[in-house]
Write a protein that holds these residues in place. Sequence first.
Motif, short mmCIF file in Angstrom:
data_model
loop_
_atom_site.label_atom_id
_atom_site.label_comp_id
_atom_site.label_asym_id
_atom_site.label_seq_id
_atom_site.Cartn_x
_atom_site.Cartn_y
_atom_site.Cartn_z
N PRO A 50 53.87 -44.98 -126.57
CA PRO A 50 52.68 -44.27 -126.66
C PRO A 50 51.92 -44.08 -128.16
N ALA B 294 48.84 -47.20 -119.65
CA ALA B 294 49.87 -47.18 -118.38
C ALA B 294 49.88 -46.02 -117.50
N THR B 295 49.78 -46.51 -116.27
CA THR B 295 49.75 -45.17 -115.46
C THR B 295 51.09 -44.37 -115.53
N VAL B 296 51.35 -42.98 -115.96
CA VAL B 296 52.45 -42.40 -115.90
C VAL B 296 52.66 -41.45 -114.82
N ALA B 297 51.54 -40.93 -114.27
CA ALA B 297 51.87 -40.18 -113.06
C ALA B 297 50.56 -40.04 -111.89
N THR C 99 47.25 -39.55 -114.26
CA THR C 99 47.58 -39.55 -115.62
C THR C 99 47.93 -40.95 -116.35
N GLY D 8 44.75 -35.42 -123.75
CA GLY D 8 45.83 -35.10 -124.51
C GLY D 8 46.07 -35.84 -125.82
N ARG D 9 47.30 -35.70 -126.35
CA ARG D 9 47.45 -36.48 -127.58
C ARG D 9 47.47 -37.84 -127.46
N THR D 10 48.50 -38.41 -126.36
CA THR D 10 48.40 -39.62 -125.91
C THR D 10 48.12 -39.80 -124.62
N SER D 11 48.01 -38.91 -123.88
CA SER D 11 47.70 -39.05 -122.24
C SER D 11 46.19 -38.67 -121.99
N ILE E 54 48.89 -46.89 -124.70
CA ILE E 54 50.19 -47.40 -125.25
C ILE E 54 49.84 -48.73 -126.43
N VAL F 139 48.70 -43.17 -120.10
CA VAL F 139 49.25 -43.01 -121.50
C VAL F 139 48.52 -44.06 -122.24
N GLY G 194 54.62 -51.21 -125.99
CA GLY G 194 54.59 -50.30 -124.79
C GLY G 194 54.91 -48.91 -125.03
N ARG H 76 40.80 -34.66 -118.70
CA ARG H 76 41.51 -34.08 -119.73
C ARG H 76 41.93 -35.28 -120.74
C1 LIG Z 1 53.93 -44.56 -120.31
C2 LIG Z 1 55.32 -44.39 -121.04
C3 LIG Z 1 54.92 -45.59 -122.19
C4 LIG Z 1 55.38 -42.93 -121.59
O1 LIG Z 1 56.69 -42.98 -122.36
P1 LIG Z 1 57.23 -41.63 -122.61
O2 LIG Z 1 58.42 -41.75 -123.56
O3 LIG Z 1 57.41 -40.93 -121.23
O4 LIG Z 1 56.10 -40.79 -123.52
P2 LIG Z 1 56.35 -39.26 -123.76
O5 LIG Z 1 57.20 -38.50 -123.12
O6 LIG Z 1 55.83 -39.15 -125.22
O7 LIG Z 1 55.00 -38.73 -123.18
C5 LIG Z 1 53.63 -39.42 -123.40
C6 LIG Z 1 52.47 -38.50 -122.76
O8 LIG Z 1 52.64 -38.57 -121.32
C7 LIG Z 1 52.78 -37.22 -120.63
N1 LIG Z 1 53.62 -37.45 -119.50
C8 LIG Z 1 54.87 -37.95 -119.57
N2 LIG Z 1 55.23 -38.14 -118.43
C9 LIG Z 1 54.33 -37.52 -117.56
C10 LIG Z 1 54.18 -37.09 -116.16
N3 LIG Z 1 55.34 -37.18 -115.45
N4 LIG Z 1 53.00 -36.28 -115.66
C11 LIG Z 1 51.77 -35.85 -116.70
N5 LIG Z 1 51.97 -36.44 -117.82
C12 LIG Z 1 53.30 -36.91 -118.37
C13 LIG Z 1 53.35 -36.53 -122.03
O9 LIG Z 1 52.81 -35.02 -121.82
C14 LIG Z 1 52.80 -36.89 -123.06
O10 LIG Z 1 51.35 -36.52 -123.15
P3 LIG Z 1 50.57 -36.05 -124.55
O11 LIG Z 1 50.93 -36.94 -125.78
O12 LIG Z 1 49.00 -36.09 -124.25
O13 LIG Z 1 50.89 -34.63 -124.88
C15 LIG Z 1 56.53 -44.70 -120.20
O14 LIG Z 1 56.96 -43.60 -119.46
C16 LIG Z 1 56.62 -46.02 -119.37
O15 LIG Z 1 56.23 -47.02 -120.00
N6 LIG Z 1 56.35 -45.63 -118.15
C17 LIG Z 1 56.05 -46.78 -117.31
C18 LIG Z 1 54.58 -47.18 -117.31
C19 LIG Z 1 54.09 -48.02 -115.98
O16 LIG Z 1 54.82 -49.11 -116.03
N7 LIG Z 1 53.26 -47.77 -115.07
C20 LIG Z 1 53.00 -48.54 -114.15
C21 LIG Z 1 53.39 -48.10 -112.86
S1 LIG Z 1 54.08 -49.59 -112.00
#
Ligand SMILES: CC(C)(COP(=O)(O)OP(=O)(O)OC[C@H]1O[C@@H](n2cnc3c(N)ncnc32)[C@H](O)[C@@H]1OP(=O)(O)O)[C@@H](O)C(=O)NCCC(=O)NCCS
Length: 134
Positions: free
Chosen positions: A128, A60-63, A118, A89-92, A122, A120, A126, A87
């Motif tokens: 990470p 999933a796109t997180v950022a 960025t 990362g662990r889950t990203s 999943i 993640v 859903g 890059r």
């Molecule tokens: C992606 C998702 C599962 C992550 O869940 P979360 O509880 O935030 O997970 P975490 O806090 O454990 O972060 C997971 C990883 O993402 C990274 N991350 C989280 N937010 C970030 C951000 N804003 N920018 C960069 N990296 C980010 C964390 O650093 C971590 O990386 P690592 O494991 O490599 O160290 C959740 O945020 C989600 O479902 N988001 C919606 C995704 C989506 O629908 N995308 C489409 C948009 S329409």
Amino acid sequence: MSDTPPDTAADAPKGELTLRTLAMPRDVNTNGDIFGGWVLSQMDMAAGIVASARARGRVATVAIDAMQFIRPVKVGDVLCIYVEIARIGRTSMGLQIEAWVLRRGQSGREKVTTGLFTFVAIDENGRPRPVPAA
Ligand SMILES: CC(C)(COP(=O)(O)OP(=O)(O)OC[C@H]1O[C@@H](n2cnc3c(N)ncnc32)[C@H](O)[C@@H]1OP(=O)(O)O)[C@@H](O)C(=O)NCCC(=O)NCCS
């Protein structure tokens, strides 16, 4: 023989050519140029293809950061999306994306948009999960 003109080292796209598509009249804004949101969605799609392959499953796109719209995209341009994994990362994963165009009726290509996406990895719920070792 390639249908793409040669690049010099300085202006060559970085990354893997992942997606090529045509900018159509339905995607124009009121200036007559292509919507930035359309370009962004093509970049997101290309990044998702590479991220999913690297993560061997759902992502999933997180950022989306550092978006730069450098030049307009016009109807009839061929949009080419290049993806480089910057890059892991662990889950990203951080992916550097470049969008270039081949202009209709012109030779050479132009860089139009760049951004850092960025993703993640999943699981089926859903949540990470670790990115597998390469
Ligand atoms: C992606 C998702 C599962 C992550 O869940 P979360 O509880 O935030 O997970 P975490 O806090 O454990 O972060 C997971 C990883 O993402 C990274 N991350 C989280 N937010 C970030 C951000 N804003 N920018 C960069 N990296 C980010 C964390 O650093 C971590 O990386 P690592 O494991 O490599 O160290 C959740 O945020 C989600 O479902 N988001 C919606 C995704 C989506 O629908 N995308 C489409 C948009 S329409």
